[in-house]
Design a protein around this motif. Structure first.
Motif, short mmCIF file in Angstrom:
data_model
loop_
_atom_site.label_atom_id
_atom_site.label_comp_id
_atom_site.label_asym_id
_atom_site.label_seq_id
_atom_site.Cartn_x
_atom_site.Cartn_y
_atom_site.Cartn_z
N GLY A 45 0.77 -1.24 0.00
CA GLY A 45 0.00 0.00 0.00
C GLY A 45 0.80 1.28 0.00
O GLY A 45 0.23 2.36 -0.19
N PHE A 46 2.12 1.18 0.21
CA PHE A 46 2.88 2.41 0.40
C PHE A 46 4.18 2.42 -0.38
O PHE A 46 5.16 2.99 0.04
CB PHE A 46 3.13 2.63 1.91
N GLY A 47 4.15 1.83 -1.55
CA GLY A 47 5.31 1.87 -2.43
C GLY A 47 5.07 2.82 -3.58
O GLY A 47 4.15 3.63 -3.57
N GLU A 48 5.91 2.70 -4.59
CA GLU A 48 5.80 3.57 -5.76
C GLU A 48 4.51 3.32 -6.54
O GLU A 48 3.89 4.24 -7.06
CB GLU A 48 7.01 3.33 -6.67
N ASN A 49 4.09 2.06 -6.63
CA ASN A 49 2.85 1.69 -7.33
C ASN A 49 1.97 0.88 -6.38
O ASN A 49 1.93 -0.35 -6.46
CB ASN A 49 3.16 0.86 -8.59
N PRO A 50 1.23 1.54 -5.50
CA PRO A 50 0.45 0.80 -4.50
C PRO A 50 -0.65 -0.05 -5.14
O PRO A 50 -1.27 0.35 -6.12
CB PRO A 50 -0.14 1.89 -3.62
N PHE A 51 -0.86 -1.23 -4.57
CA PHE A 51 -1.93 -2.13 -5.01
C PHE A 51 -3.27 -1.71 -4.41
O PHE A 51 -4.31 -2.10 -4.92
CB PHE A 51 -1.64 -3.57 -4.58
N VAL A 71 -10.63 3.92 14.58
CA VAL A 71 -11.80 3.10 14.88
C VAL A 71 -12.46 2.51 13.65
O VAL A 71 -13.43 1.77 13.75
CB VAL A 71 -12.83 3.90 15.70
N GLY A 72 -11.94 2.82 12.47
CA GLY A 72 -12.53 2.28 11.25
C GLY A 72 -11.61 2.48 10.07
O GLY A 72 -10.63 3.22 10.14
N TYR A 73 -11.94 1.79 8.98
CA TYR A 73 -11.14 1.95 7.75
C TYR A 73 -11.98 1.60 6.54
O TYR A 73 -13.00 0.92 6.63
CB TYR A 73 -9.88 1.08 7.81
N GLY A 74 -11.52 2.07 5.40
CA GLY A 74 -12.07 1.73 4.11
C GLY A 74 -10.91 1.48 3.17
O GLY A 74 -10.10 2.37 2.93
N LEU A 75 -10.77 0.26 2.69
CA LEU A 75 -9.66 -0.11 1.82
C LEU A 75 -10.20 -0.27 0.40
O LEU A 75 -11.15 -1.02 0.18
CB LEU A 75 -9.03 -1.42 2.31
N TYR A 76 -9.61 0.46 -0.55
CA TYR A 76 -10.13 0.47 -1.91
C TYR A 76 -9.00 0.39 -2.93
O TYR A 76 -7.83 0.59 -2.61
CB TYR A 76 -10.97 1.73 -2.16
N CYS A 77 -9.40 0.08 -4.17
CA CYS A 77 -8.45 0.07 -5.28
C CYS A 77 -9.20 0.52 -6.54
O CYS A 77 -10.42 0.58 -6.56
CB CYS A 77 -7.83 -1.31 -5.47
N PHE A 78 -8.44 0.81 -7.55
CA PHE A 78 -9.03 1.24 -8.81
C PHE A 78 -9.13 0.04 -9.74
O PHE A 78 -8.24 -0.79 -9.80
CB PHE A 78 -8.20 2.37 -9.44
N VAL A 79 -10.24 -0.04 -10.46
CA VAL A 79 -10.49 -1.11 -11.42
C VAL A 79 -10.98 -0.46 -12.71
O VAL A 79 -11.13 0.76 -12.77
CB VAL A 79 -11.51 -2.14 -10.88
N TYR A 80 -11.21 -1.28 -13.70
CA TYR A 80 -11.63 -0.73 -14.98
C TYR A 80 -12.83 -1.49 -15.51
O TYR A 80 -12.83 -2.72 -15.57
CB TYR A 80 -10.48 -0.81 -16.00
#
Length: 169
Positions: A45-51, A71-80
């Motif tokens: 998640g914290f490199g040059e090209n995060p997944f 107390v919470g989180y939202g984990l997301y990514c980009f898709v096409y």
């Protein structure tokens, strides 16, 4: 009264994120499936090209010198989408039980929607277990369409062993 801040996760948040991932898995009765490590979260998640990208929800207690509490989180990514172009996928959203009902989940979802619009996305997708009626009701109240009801879509996943077999390895 404490206030809530939704912000982009930082590398130092990975321990909190992993704690919340484990809590979510326990809530979903899938604890045995969590194989991710704090180190993998950092690397992915914290490199040059995060997944992935992640938002965290913090409680800030006024006038108290202690650190904010995640107390919470939202984990997301980009898709096409081949039909619609850029899209965002919210893999996980979780708020600790003691902090539910305060609008924190809605704030995380709204922040993901802002990111989606800022990045030119035409869709915001997520999945929910069929027994989690509270989450489904929230998503519908916020304007999401249930694609299983509307279009009959089902989600599928090839896990590692199936991937190896498919790839001939």
């Amino acid at each position: 009264m404490a206030s809530v801040r939704i912000r982009e996760a930082q590398e130092g948040d990975c321990g909190h994120i992993l704690r919340l991932i484990r809590e979510l898995a326990e809530y979903e009765k899938l604890s045995d499936q969590v194989k991710i490590s704090e180190e993998a979260l950092r690397a992915d998640g914290f490199g040059e090209n995060p997944f992935y990208h992640c938002l965290v929800a913090e409680i800030l207690a006024p006038g108290e010198p202690q650190e904010p509490c995640v107390v919470g989180y939202g984990l997301y990514c980009f898709v096409y989408s081949t039909w619609k172009g850029r899209a965002i996928y919210l893999e996980d959203i979780y708020v600790m039980p003691a902090y539910r009902g305060q609008g924190i989940g809605s704030k995380i979802i709204k922040k993901v929607a802002e990111v989606a619009l800022d990045q030119g996305c035409s869709q915001f997708r997520l999945a929910v277990l069929d027994w989690n009626k509270g989450a489904m009701d929230l998503y519908k109240a916020l304007g999401a369409q249930d694609l299983t009801e509307a279009e009959g879509w089902h989600s599928f996943c090839f896990h590692r062993e199936a991937l190896r077999e498919l790839a001939g390895r």
